[in-house]
Every structure is written in structure tokens, then in C-alpha cells.
Design a protein around this motif. Structure first.
Motif, PDB file in Angstrom:
ATOM      1  N   GLY A  16       0.809  -1.211   0.000  1.00 45.56           N
ATOM      2  CA  GLY A  16       0.000   0.000   0.000  1.00 45.56           C
ATOM      3  C   GLY A  16       0.841   1.260   0.000  1.00 45.56           C
ATOM      4  O   GLY A  16       0.531   2.236  -0.692  1.00 45.56           O
ATOM      5  N   LYS A  17       1.934   1.248   0.784  1.00 44.68           N
ATOM      6  CA  LYS A  17       2.810   2.416   0.841  1.00 44.68           C
ATOM      7  C   LYS A  17       3.622   2.580  -0.444  1.00 44.68           C
ATOM      8  O   LYS A  17       3.894   3.694  -0.882  1.00 44.68           O
ATOM      9  CB  LYS A  17       3.762   2.293   2.033  1.00 44.68           C
ATOM     10  CG  LYS A  17       3.099   2.497   3.386  1.00 44.68           C
ATOM     11  CD  LYS A  17       2.544   3.900   3.526  1.00 44.68           C
ATOM     12  CE  LYS A  17       1.932   4.141   4.885  1.00 44.68           C
ATOM     13  NZ  LYS A  17       1.337   5.505   5.005  1.00 44.68           N
ATOM     14  N   LEU A  18       4.019   1.461  -1.060  1.00 50.16           N
ATOM     15  CA  LEU A  18       4.863   1.529  -2.251  1.00 50.16           C
ATOM     16  C   LEU A  18       4.090   1.885  -3.512  1.00 50.16           C
ATOM     17  O   LEU A  18       4.562   2.663  -4.346  1.00 50.16           O
ATOM     18  CB  LEU A  18       5.588   0.186  -2.451  1.00 50.16           C
ATOM     19  CG  LEU A  18       6.668  -0.170  -1.435  1.00 50.16           C
ATOM     20  CD1 LEU A  18       7.221  -1.557  -1.718  1.00 50.16           C
ATOM     21  CD2 LEU A  18       7.789   0.858  -1.452  1.00 50.16           C
ATOM     22  N   MET A  19       2.907   1.308  -3.672  1.00 46.29           N
ATOM     23  CA  MET A  19       2.192   1.491  -4.931  1.00 46.29           C
ATOM     24  C   MET A  19       0.693   1.706  -4.771  1.00 46.29           C
ATOM     25  O   MET A  19      -0.041   1.671  -5.747  1.00 46.29           O
ATOM     26  CB  MET A  19       2.447   0.289  -5.850  1.00 46.29           C
ATOM     27  CG  MET A  19       2.031  -1.043  -5.258  1.00 46.29           C
ATOM     28  SD  MET A  19       2.513  -2.441  -6.315  1.00 46.29           S
ATOM     29  CE  MET A  19       4.300  -2.369  -6.204  1.00 46.29           C
ATOM     30  N   GLY A  20       0.230   1.911  -3.549  1.00 44.15           N
ATOM     31  CA  GLY A  20      -1.202   2.083  -3.328  1.00 44.15           C
ATOM     32  C   GLY A  20      -1.739   3.369  -3.951  1.00 44.15           C
ATOM     33  O   GLY A  20      -1.186   4.446  -3.725  1.00 44.15           O
ATOM     34  N   ARG A  21      -2.785   3.241  -4.735  1.00 41.48           N
ATOM     35  CA  ARG A  21      -3.420   4.397  -5.374  1.00 41.48           C
ATOM     36  C   ARG A  21      -4.924   4.434  -5.070  1.00 41.48           C
ATOM     37  O   ARG A  21      -5.459   5.478  -4.737  1.00 41.48           O
ATOM     38  CB  ARG A  21      -3.213   4.356  -6.896  1.00 41.48           C
ATOM     39  CG  ARG A  21      -1.762   4.458  -7.339  1.00 41.48           C
ATOM     40  CD  ARG A  21      -1.169   5.823  -7.043  1.00 41.48           C
ATOM     41  NE  ARG A  21       0.218   5.913  -7.525  1.00 41.48           N
ATOM     42  CZ  ARG A  21       1.273   5.589  -6.816  1.00 41.48           C
ATOM     43  NH1 ARG A  21       1.121   5.104  -5.579  1.00 41.48           N
ATOM     44  NH2 ARG A  21       2.494   5.709  -7.314  1.00 41.48           N
ATOM     45  N   ARG A  22      -5.594   3.304  -5.238  1.00 39.88           N
ATOM     46  CA  ARG A  22      -7.044   3.260  -5.100  1.00 39.88           C
ATOM     47  C   ARG A  22      -7.430   2.777  -3.704  1.00 39.88           C
ATOM     48  O   ARG A  22      -7.077   1.665  -3.301  1.00 39.88           O
ATOM     49  CB  ARG A  22      -7.637   2.330  -6.167  1.00 39.88           C
ATOM     50  CG  ARG A  22      -7.562   2.881  -7.580  1.00 39.88           C
ATOM     51  CD  ARG A  22      -7.791   1.805  -8.620  1.00 39.88           C
ATOM     52  NE  ARG A  22      -6.677   0.870  -8.666  1.00 39.88           N
ATOM     53  CZ  ARG A  22      -6.569  -0.121  -9.561  1.00 39.88           C
ATOM     54  NH1 ARG A  22      -7.526  -0.298 -10.455  1.00 39.88           N
ATOM     55  NH2 ARG A  22      -5.529  -0.920  -9.551  1.00 39.88           N
ATOM     56  N   LYS A  23      -8.146   3.613  -2.977  1.00 40.16           N
ATOM     57  CA  LYS A  23      -8.569   3.279  -1.630  1.00 40.16           C
ATOM     58  C   LYS A  23      -9.714   2.265  -1.672  1.00 40.16           C
ATOM     59  O   LYS A  23     -10.620   2.367  -2.495  1.00 40.16           O
ATOM     60  CB  LYS A  23      -9.036   4.521  -0.880  1.00 40.16           C
ATOM     61  CG  LYS A  23      -8.023   5.660  -0.852  1.00 40.16           C
ATOM     62  CD  LYS A  23      -6.840   5.344   0.025  1.00 40.16           C
ATOM     63  CE  LYS A  23      -5.903   6.546   0.158  1.00 40.16           C
ATOM     64  NZ  LYS A  23      -4.725   6.248   0.991  1.00 40.16           N
ATOM     65  N   PRO A  67      -8.377   4.559   5.817  1.00 40.00           N
ATOM     66  CA  PRO A  67      -7.707   5.299   4.735  1.00 40.00           C
ATOM     67  C   PRO A  67      -6.445   4.632   4.208  1.00 40.00           C
ATOM     68  O   PRO A  67      -6.048   4.888   3.069  1.00 40.00           O
ATOM     69  CB  PRO A  67      -7.378   6.644   5.389  1.00 40.00           C
ATOM     70  CG  PRO A  67      -8.303   6.753   6.563  1.00 40.00           C
ATOM     71  CD  PRO A  67      -8.528   5.354   7.034  1.00 40.00           C
ATOM     72  N   ASN A  68      -5.799   3.782   5.013  1.00 38.93           N
ATOM     73  CA  ASN A  68      -4.541   3.171   4.585  1.00 38.93           C
ATOM     74  C   ASN A  68      -4.717   1.906   3.758  1.00 38.93           C
ATOM     75  O   ASN A  68      -3.741   1.389   3.209  1.00 38.93           O
ATOM     76  CB  ASN A  68      -3.673   2.859   5.805  1.00 38.93           C
ATOM     77  CG  ASN A  68      -3.191   4.109   6.509  1.00 38.93           C
ATOM     78  OD1 ASN A  68      -2.904   5.109   5.858  1.00 38.93           O
ATOM     79  ND2 ASN A  68      -3.111   4.065   7.827  1.00 38.93           N
ATOM     80  N   LYS A  69      -5.925   1.373   3.675  1.00 39.42           N
ATOM     81  CA  LYS A  69      -6.151   0.133   2.926  1.00 39.42           C
ATOM     82  C   LYS A  69      -6.416   0.472   1.465  1.00 39.42           C
ATOM     83  O   LYS A  69      -7.312   1.243   1.148  1.00 39.42           O
ATOM     84  CB  LYS A  69      -7.318  -0.656   3.510  1.00 39.42           C
ATOM     85  CG  LYS A  69      -7.038  -1.233   4.893  1.00 39.42           C
ATOM     86  CD  LYS A  69      -8.161  -2.139   5.349  1.00 39.42           C
ATOM     87  CE  LYS A  69      -7.912  -2.666   6.763  1.00 39.42           C
ATOM     88  NZ  LYS A  69      -6.710  -3.510   6.841  1.00 39.42           N
ATOM     89  N   THR A  70      -5.597  -0.116   0.585  1.00 37.87           N
ATOM     90  CA  THR A  70      -5.735   0.132  -0.847  1.00 37.87           C
ATOM     91  C   THR A  70      -5.940  -1.180  -1.591  1.00 37.87           C
ATOM     92  O   THR A  70      -5.616  -2.266  -1.087  1.00 37.87           O
ATOM     93  CB  THR A  70      -4.484   0.822  -1.414  1.00 37.87           C
ATOM     94  OG1 THR A  70      -3.353  -0.064  -1.275  1.00 37.87           O
ATOM     95  CG2 THR A  70      -4.193   2.122  -0.670  1.00 37.87           C
ATOM     96  N   VAL A  71      -6.458  -1.059  -2.819  1.00 41.15           N
ATOM     97  CA  VAL A  71      -6.640  -2.240  -3.662  1.00 41.15           C
ATOM     98  C   VAL A  71      -5.297  -2.884  -3.958  1.00 41.15           C
ATOM     99  O   VAL A  71      -5.142  -4.114  -3.893  1.00 41.15           O
ATOM    100  CB  VAL A  71      -7.354  -1.850  -4.974  1.00 41.15           C
ATOM    101  CG1 VAL A  71      -7.420  -3.043  -5.927  1.00 41.15           C
ATOM    102  CG2 VAL A  71      -8.753  -1.319  -4.687  1.00 41.15           C
ATOM    103  N   GLU A  72      -4.302  -2.042  -4.271  1.00 42.60           N
ATOM    104  CA  GLU A  72      -2.970  -2.573  -4.578  1.00 42.60           C
ATOM    105  C   GLU A  72      -2.352  -3.262  -3.368  1.00 42.60           C
ATOM    106  O   GLU A  72      -1.699  -4.313  -3.508  1.00 42.60           O
ATOM    107  CB  GLU A  72      -2.049  -1.434  -5.039  1.00 42.60           C
ATOM    108  CG  GLU A  72      -2.448  -0.792  -6.361  1.00 42.60           C
ATOM    109  CD  GLU A  72      -3.573   0.227  -6.231  1.00 42.60           C
ATOM    110  OE1 GLU A  72      -4.007   0.754  -7.260  1.00 42.60           O
ATOM    111  OE2 GLU A  72      -4.007   0.507  -5.080  1.00 42.60           O
TER     112      GLU A  72
END
Length: 313
Positions: A203-210, A217-222
Motif C-alpha cells: 500500500g505504501k509503495l504502490m497504493g493508489r485506489r482506496k 484510509p490506509n487500505k488500498t486495492v494494490e
């Protein structure tokens, strides 16, 4: 003289320590290049917390079933206290709360220790559900009666019933896997916690879509896809420590990842509804104990019952 061989549990434990050593070294090298950014500080706190958790957890698991059950009973008690501490209660709830802490917790874990699967699986969701509601009527306090009972019952289901399924893995009698249940419990804990870590990293490296920006807020699809797939592949690679084939270990790991993800998401929604960011502050970099075990509370019952259904005669 026969060559010395580590047990499956010991081999996994050595691997976990080696992974933490590697993660610590890499984080230190990155910090030297980019400095103490908020992300690096958070990552450092998480790794330090993991050293504490592993340093406490591995020796307890190695000491056997009895000590492991006591550890998880204490964790259930602590998470239940965190849940109740931010949940509004009234004086009329005292009897129910006493039963939750001093009847439900010890009785549930006594059933785990006895291996009494039938009663263990229905004590809280059936008998506990009705008993706690009945006890709450003694106070004759009708103000927010439904909401108060629902919150306490939710707390017991998540913190006691859900978490208790992790040590219950120690009592599953699987053919050709006798005496290796501790390795299977460690496999489960490794997959569920590695999924959390890798979701954070991806999520930190490549997260774009929440996934759910309001709830978490920190959980992403990526992060979910990358972290979940990474943890599932590690689970498949570790299949030799379990009674599962590589494909079975991968599918079970996917089930663990999905259940754990929704455990974190659901309990984030519960925290937000109660106006709290974390369940506590007892673990630096992680929040409270329940912040670390929310995914375990949801994934342990799923993993336990899948394994029992498919692999126990």
C-alpha cells in the motif's frame, strides 16, 4: 549417530526470526538513505513491536498446549477490555460484563483445552447470546437496551469466540500430522500477520485506489492484492510444515487473507462508529492488542472450520 533435525515448529520459528532480522536490516539501510520520514518511523515501530511479539509468542508456543491456551485466554481478556473500554455501558450492565470477563473467557478456553468441539462451537453464539440478554433484564434498565446488549455480545463474539479458534487448532487430530499442530498454528499466525504487513508495504509503495477511505484510509486495492497474494504464496511454499498440499495451502491462505482483511475493515468501522482511532496504545506502532488481533479474530474460525471439515476424519 543420527543427524540433528529441527522440528517443523522450530524450523518455522527460525525462519520467522531470520525474516525479522532481514526486515530490520533493510529498514535500517533505507532509513540511512531517506531519513526519518513518518513512513520509516512507523515501519521501525512496527518492526520493533514485532520483535516483542515474536520474543514473547514463540517461547510460549514452544512450551506446549497448556501455556499457549493461557496466552490466548489472556489476549482475549485484554482485547475484551479494550473493546468494552471505548463502548458506553451503564451500571445495569455490570452483571453481564462480569459474566463476559469471568465466565465466558475461562469457560470457553476450558472447552478448548478439553477438546469438546460440540460445546466449544456453540457455547457463546447460542447459550451465551441468550444468557447475557437474560441477565441484563435483571437491572430493568431499558435505556438503549438493544444497543448495549449488542455491543457486549459483539465484544464477546470477536474477542473471545473468534480468537479462541486459534489455539483450538492444537487439538485437531489430522492423519499423518499427529504432534505437529503447533506448526499448523504457527503457519496460520504467520500467514495472517504477514498478510497485514505486506498489505501495508504494498500500500505504501504502490497504493493508489482506496478500498474504503472513510473506514480505513490506509487500505488500498494494490495493498490488498499485492500483500494478500504475497502471503498466500508464502503459505503455499510452507505447505510441507502442514498436512496440506501446496495448492491446498495456497487456497487456505487466500481464505485467511480475505477473512483477515474484512476483520480489520469491520473493526475499523466499529472504532470509527465509537469515535476512536485505535483500540488502545499498548503496542507502539500497532495501537492496542485488538488492533493486532482483529484479523485473527475473523480468520481463525474460518481456517479452523475449513481444516476440520476437510482434513479431520
Amino acid at each position: 549417530m543420527q543427524p540433528f533435525e529441527l522440528s517443523p515448529f522450530s524450523t518455522l520459528a527460525v525462519g520467522i526470526i531470520g525474516f525479522l532480522l532481514t526486515a530490520t536490516l533493510i529498514s535500517r539501510l533505507i532509513a540511512l538513505r531517506v531519513g526519518s520520514t513518518p513512513t520509516m518511523v512507523n515501519l521501525r515501530d512496527r518492526i520493533n513491536a514485532w520483535w516483542v511479539l515474536v520474543g514473547l509468542g514463540l517461547p510460549v508456543l514452544a512450551l506446549g498446549k497448556g501455556v499457549t491456551i493461557v496466552l490466548f485466554a489472556v489476549l482475549s481478556f485484554l482485547t475484551l477490555r479494550e473493546f468494552i473500554s471505548i463502548t458506553p455501558t451503564r451500571q445495569g450492565d455490570r452483571v453481564v460484563l462480569f459474566a463476559a470477563f469471568f465466565v465466558a473467557v475461562p469457560f470457553q478456553y476450558a472447552l478448548v483445552a478439553s477438546g469438546w468441539y460440540g460445546l466449544f462451537s456453540i457455547l457463546i453464539p447460542v447459550y451465551g447470546f441468550f444468557a447475557m440478554a437474560a441477565m441484563s433484564t435483571f437491572a430493568q434498565d431499558t435505556q438503549h437496551f438493544l444497543e448495549r446488549n449488542a455491543k457486549i455480545q459483539w465484544a464477546v463474539m470477536v474477542c473471545v469466540y473468534g480468537i479462541s479458534h486459534a489455539p483450538a487448532l492444537l487439538f485437531l487430530e489430522i492423519p499423518n500430522h499427529q504432534g505437529q499442530q503447533a506448526a499448523m498454528l504457527l503457519f496460520f499466525l504467520l500467514v495472517v500477520q504477514l498478510s497485514d504487513v505486506m498489505q501495508y508495504v504494498f500500500g505504501k509503495l504502490m497504493g493508489r485506489r482506496k478500498v474504503a477511505p472513510i473506514l480505513s484510509p490506509n487500505k488500498t486495492v494494490e495493498g490488498l492484492v499485492g500483500g494478500g497474494l504475497s502471503a498466500s504464496l508464502v503459505g503455499a511454499l510452507l505447505h510441507s510444515f502442514t498436512p496440506f498440499s501446496a495448492a491446498q495451502a495456497f487456497l487456505l491462505s487466500v481464505a485467511i487473507v480475505i477473512a483477515g482483511f474484512f476483520g480489520g475493515l469491520v473493526l475499523s468501522a466499529v472504532k470509527r462508529s465509537l469515535g476512536a482511532k485505535d483500540w488502545g496504545s499498548s503496542i507502539p506502532g500497532h495501537g492496542g492488542v485488538l488492533d493486532r488481533l482483529d484479523s485473527v479474530a475473523f480468520s481463525a474460525p474460518i481456517f479452523f472450520h475449513l481444516v476440520r471439515y476437510w482434513f479431520v476424519p
